[in-house]
Design an enzyme around this catalytic site. Structure first.
Site, PDB file in Angstrom:
ATOM      1  N   THR A   9      -1.604  -8.318  -4.526  1.00  0.00           N
ATOM      2  CA  THR A   9      -1.665  -8.088  -3.082  1.00  0.00           C
ATOM      3  C   THR A   9      -0.599  -6.983  -2.966  1.00  0.00           C
ATOM      4  O   THR A   9       0.718  -6.742  -3.745  1.00  0.00           O
ATOM      5  CB  THR A   9      -1.023  -9.257  -2.185  1.00  0.00           C
ATOM      6  OG1 THR A   9       0.272  -9.679  -2.766  1.00  0.00           O
ATOM      7  CG2 THR A   9      -1.934 -10.572  -2.520  1.00  0.00           C
ATOM      8  N   CYS A  45       2.073   5.061   1.384  1.00  0.00           N
ATOM      9  CA  CYS A  45       1.626   4.868   0.036  1.00  0.00           C
ATOM     10  C   CYS A  45       0.487   4.647  -0.512  1.00  0.00           C
ATOM     11  O   CYS A  45      -0.529   4.547   0.331  1.00  0.00           O
ATOM     12  CB  CYS A  45       2.459   3.453  -0.662  1.00  0.00           C
ATOM     13  SG  CYS A  45       4.218   3.522  -0.281  1.00  0.00           S
ATOM     14  N   HIS A  75       1.333   0.858  -7.156  1.00  0.00           N
ATOM     15  CA  HIS A  75       1.688   1.366  -5.942  1.00  0.00           C
ATOM     16  C   HIS A  75       2.840   2.237  -5.708  1.00  0.00           C
ATOM     17  O   HIS A  75       3.697   2.218  -6.092  1.00  0.00           O
ATOM     18  CB  HIS A  75       2.163  -0.162  -5.284  1.00  0.00           C
ATOM     19  CG  HIS A  75       2.895  -0.074  -3.827  1.00  0.00           C
ATOM     20  ND1 HIS A  75       2.982  -1.136  -3.045  1.00  0.00           N
ATOM     21  CD2 HIS A  75       3.126   0.969  -3.259  1.00  0.00           C
ATOM     22  CE1 HIS A  75       3.387  -0.813  -1.897  1.00  0.00           C
ATOM     23  NE2 HIS A  75       3.536   0.693  -1.875  1.00  0.00           N
TER      24      HIS A  75
END
Lengths: 182, 129
Positions: free
Chosen positions: A32, A38, A55
């Site tokens: 998650t 981003c 990420h």
């Protein structure tokens, strides 16, 4: 707590923060994250049953060929790819989904677009198939990714306070001199 | 003082993006003669036909990894003196120590700056013009 949705029984959630990545071959794992400008690369080998997510947020200047931003981005992509390969994935079977790169309300420049463009160009240059995802647009996203099945789910984030800062984490350049052998 | 433009270089990495970034940094430093190879095996084949002064190689690669490429180069007398800079994803002490045992000239941790790459080149070849 960021994950507001009800957790399935047996499901194990792992949050992937900015600059991080996570790889798993456990079908119960859900990766998650919350994305503003981003971008998250969700990558897996469907045959090997292994996948992962990173990420990232590139520093300014990511568009230039030799810029520090591209070097940092390429590094973050590489560590995820290498870990998927180490866990049993094969490069020619990799498939990607790209999420994020949103235009944030308070931003003067569209950092999200630069991040999205970098990710798309990287995938094209490396010959990795992009099979889905959602890039650009206005605002943020909350993303769930099941690295074994490849299923992904995103929801719009309207609460600004829930979004991560749009300041890139400092690239770990200082580590270059950690080992004093020369 | 060696001229950067005189250093013939082979860049070895399985990722095209990384090869193009290393190439761009080398060009900024003044290195002009740059070849590329996508893995250790292709690099070795290329070196045996066309030797270079410097190999800049990633560690994690399919077919022949960076460490095996280094060992193979050191074991082939016509190219055994080729300067070798290893690129690694992290400052892995064990990996760097093994590379030192096999005769690596220097190493560089990704992501690196052009200035850091130049520093490593100068550590190997002396101050560059």
């Amino acid at each position: 707590m960021i994950g507001a949705a009800v957790q399935e029984p047996g499901e194990r959630r792992v949050h992937v923060g900015q600059g991080d990545h996570y790889v798993s071959s456990d079908p119960d794992v859900v990766l998650t994250t919350v994305l503003g400008s981003c971008v998250a690369l969700c990558l897996r080998d469907p045959e090997a049953g292994v996948g992962g997510m990173n990420h990232f947020l590139l520093p300014e200047g990511a568009g230039t060929d030799a810029g520090a931003g591209r070097r940092y981005g390429a590094y973050l992509m590489e560590v995820l790819i290498n870990d998927v390969l180490k866990a049993g994935g094969r490069r020619d079977r990799l498939e990607a989904k790209l999420f994020g790169g949103g235009r944030m309300f308070d931003a003067l420049t569209d950092i999200g677009a630069a991040n999205a463009a970098f990710a798309e160009r990287f995938m094209a240059d490396e010959g990795i198939a992009v099979v889905g995802g959602s890039l650009r647009g206005a605002g943020g996203r909350r993303l769930h990714y099941w690295p074994v099945s490849g299923r992904a789910r995103q929801r719009a984030v309207t609460d600004q306070a829930a979004l991560p800062s749009s300041t890139p984490r400092t690239p770990p350049l200082a580590s270059a001199g950690d080992l004093e052998l020369f | 003082m060696p001229a950067a433009s005189a250093i013939r270089t082979l860049v070895v990495d399985d990722q095209l993006t990384m090869r193009s970034l290393v190439r761009a940094s080398l060009q900024q430093i003044g290195v002009r003669d740059i070849e590329e190879a996508p893995d250790g095996e292709a690099a070795l084949r290329s070196l045996l036909v066309q030797p270079v002064h410097l190999v800049i190689s990633d560690f994690n690669m399919p077919n022949l990894d960076g460490l095996s490429l280094l060992r193979a180069i050191r074991a082939h007398p016509p190219i055994s003196k080729t300067a070798f800079i290893m690129l690694t994803g992290r400052a892995d002490r064990e990996l760097v120590q093994r590379a030192v045992q096999f005769g690596v000239n220097n190493y560089l941790v990704k992501p690196f700056t052009t200035a850091q790459l130049k520093e490593k080149l100068e550590a190997v070849f002396g101050p560059l013009t």
